[in-house]
Design an enzyme around this catalytic site. Structure first.
Site, PDB file in Angstrom:
ATOM      1  N   HIS A   1       0.818  -1.212   0.167  1.00  0.00           N
ATOM      2  CA  HIS A   1      -0.415  -0.074  -0.095  1.00  0.00           C
ATOM      3  C   HIS A   1       0.952   1.474  -0.532  1.00  0.00           C
ATOM      4  CE1 HIS A   1      -4.095  -1.801   0.339  1.00  0.00           C
ATOM      5  NE2 HIS A   1      -3.072  -2.562   1.157  1.00  0.00           N
TER       6      HIS A   1
ATOM      7  N   ARG B   1       7.353  -5.872   2.830  1.00  0.00           N
ATOM      8  CA  ARG B   1       5.777  -6.418   2.573  1.00  0.00           C
ATOM      9  C   ARG B   1       6.023  -6.426   1.203  1.00  0.00           C
ATOM     10  NH1 ARG B   1       0.130  -5.110   4.241  1.00  0.00           N
ATOM     11  NH2 ARG B   1       0.415  -3.608   4.118  1.00  0.00           N
TER      12      ARG B   1
ATOM     13  N   ASP C   1      17.984 -10.397  -2.344  1.00  0.00           N
ATOM     14  CA  ASP C   1      19.779  -9.628  -2.477  1.00  0.00           C
ATOM     15  C   ASP C   1      19.729  -8.430  -1.920  1.00  0.00           C
ATOM     16  OD1 ASP C   1      20.168 -12.682  -3.866  1.00  0.00           O
ATOM     17  OD2 ASP C   1      19.804 -11.729  -5.880  1.00  0.00           O
TER      18      ASP C   1
ATOM     19  N   GLU D   1      -5.675 -13.582   5.607  1.00  0.00           N
ATOM     20  CA  GLU D   1      -7.050 -12.305   5.662  1.00  0.00           C
ATOM     21  C   GLU D   1      -8.441 -12.299   4.866  1.00  0.00           C
ATOM     22  OE1 GLU D   1      -4.454  -8.946   4.846  1.00  0.00           O
ATOM     23  OE2 GLU D   1      -3.268 -10.153   3.348  1.00  0.00           O
TER      24      GLU D   1
ATOM     25  N   ASP E   1      -8.738  -6.236   6.114  1.00  0.00           N
ATOM     26  CA  ASP E   1      -9.577  -7.322   5.224  1.00  0.00           C
ATOM     27  C   ASP E   1     -10.202  -8.340   5.181  1.00  0.00           C
ATOM     28  OD1 ASP E   1      -7.660  -5.732   2.533  1.00  0.00           O
ATOM     29  OD2 ASP E   1      -6.058  -6.214   3.902  1.00  0.00           O
TER      30      ASP E   1
END
Length: 266
Positions: free
Chosen positions: A48, A73, A87, A152, A178
């Site tokens: 988001h 995330r 990486d 969720e 959610d």
């Protein structure tokens, strides 16, 4: 020399509660400022927040030598973006919208080197191996990866036992907003039905020996979740902190009473 120690993963294994905050501003400078606030972890939000790979990498770098652990995330649990994040030095991942054991198993493979996974052998180009200065990185990296999957939705709720049983999944994280929306309770994550679902997910997650995580911007709700047994939890976002502090400062100076109304979600 081995891969860097994942302090967040170690803390969960030792049963030490980990308190976190969302970092959604897309700013390495803001992340560095927040890292001095005493939180155990910051979630760099690519789902988001206005983040692309260079911005996320810069924020990981800003926290690299901090005592605050960087959790990342991605927008979705796709192997290609996980390869890049790995990486760049990310060791702990929060993957949104996981609804089945098959999805969880694919994520486990995405964050591990062969023969146990499909991660590409290219960390010598990135921060993960200290730019190829860590001789034993390849043989030790898998052990320091922490994979948290988000449940969720009603589909994830129904499959909680199968998801939590997947080897390589270190924890289950609930997205109350959610989950509430998928249950037909959009904007009402504190509804009794949602709390009942959260309680069930926590119980099943614990039964499988995995860590239980959740997020809220409501401190009373946070206390409820902690009492339910949350092992790690975020209690706010950098965006909300900035909005609240800036608004409160103005109102205090002008002698205005009350607080500004907030929208739904976090």
């Amino acid at each position: 020399m081995a891969a860097p120690k994942n302090t967040f993963k170690a803390a969960l294994r030792e049963g030490r509660f980990q308190l976190g905050l969302w970092a959604a501003l897309g700013s390495a400078y803001a992340a560095e400022i927040l890292s001095g606030s005493g939180y155990d972890w910051l979630l760099i939000d690519g789902e988001h927040g206005p983040n692309d790979m260079p911005l996320i990498s810069a924020q990981i770098g800003a926290l690299h030598r901090s005592s605050t652990h960087a959790m990342v995330r991605p927008p979705m649990g796709e192997a290609w973006i996980l390869k890049q994040l790995l990486d760049q030095g990310a060791q702990t991942f929060l993957i949104p919208m996981v609804e089945s054991a098959a999805e969880a198993e694919a994520l486990v493979r995405a964050v591990r080197y062969p023969p146990h996974g499909i991660r590409g052998v290219g960390a010598g180009l990135g921060r993960a191996s200290d730019f190829n200065r860590t001789p034993d990185y390849l043989t030790t990296a898998n052990d320091e990866i922490c994979l948290i999957v988000q449940v969720e939705s009603r589909a994830g709720l129904a499959a909680i036992d199968e998801i939590a049983a997947v080897e390589g999944v270190d924890g289950i994280f609930i997205g109350p907003s959610d989950l509430a929306a998928d249950m037909g309770l959009l904007g009402n994550p504190g509804a009794p039905e949602v709390l009942a679902a959260i309680t069930h997910i926590f119980a099943r997650t614990k039964a499988h020996g995995k860590a239980r995580g959740i997020m809220t911007v409501s401190l009373p709700q946070a206390a409820v979740y902690r009492d339910l047994g949350a092992d790690f939890m975020a209690i706010g976002t950098d965006v909300n902190c900035l909005v609240s502090a800036a608004g409160a400062l103005r109102r205090t100076f002008l002698g205005e009473e009350g607080t500004e109304k907030r929208g739904g979600g976090y």
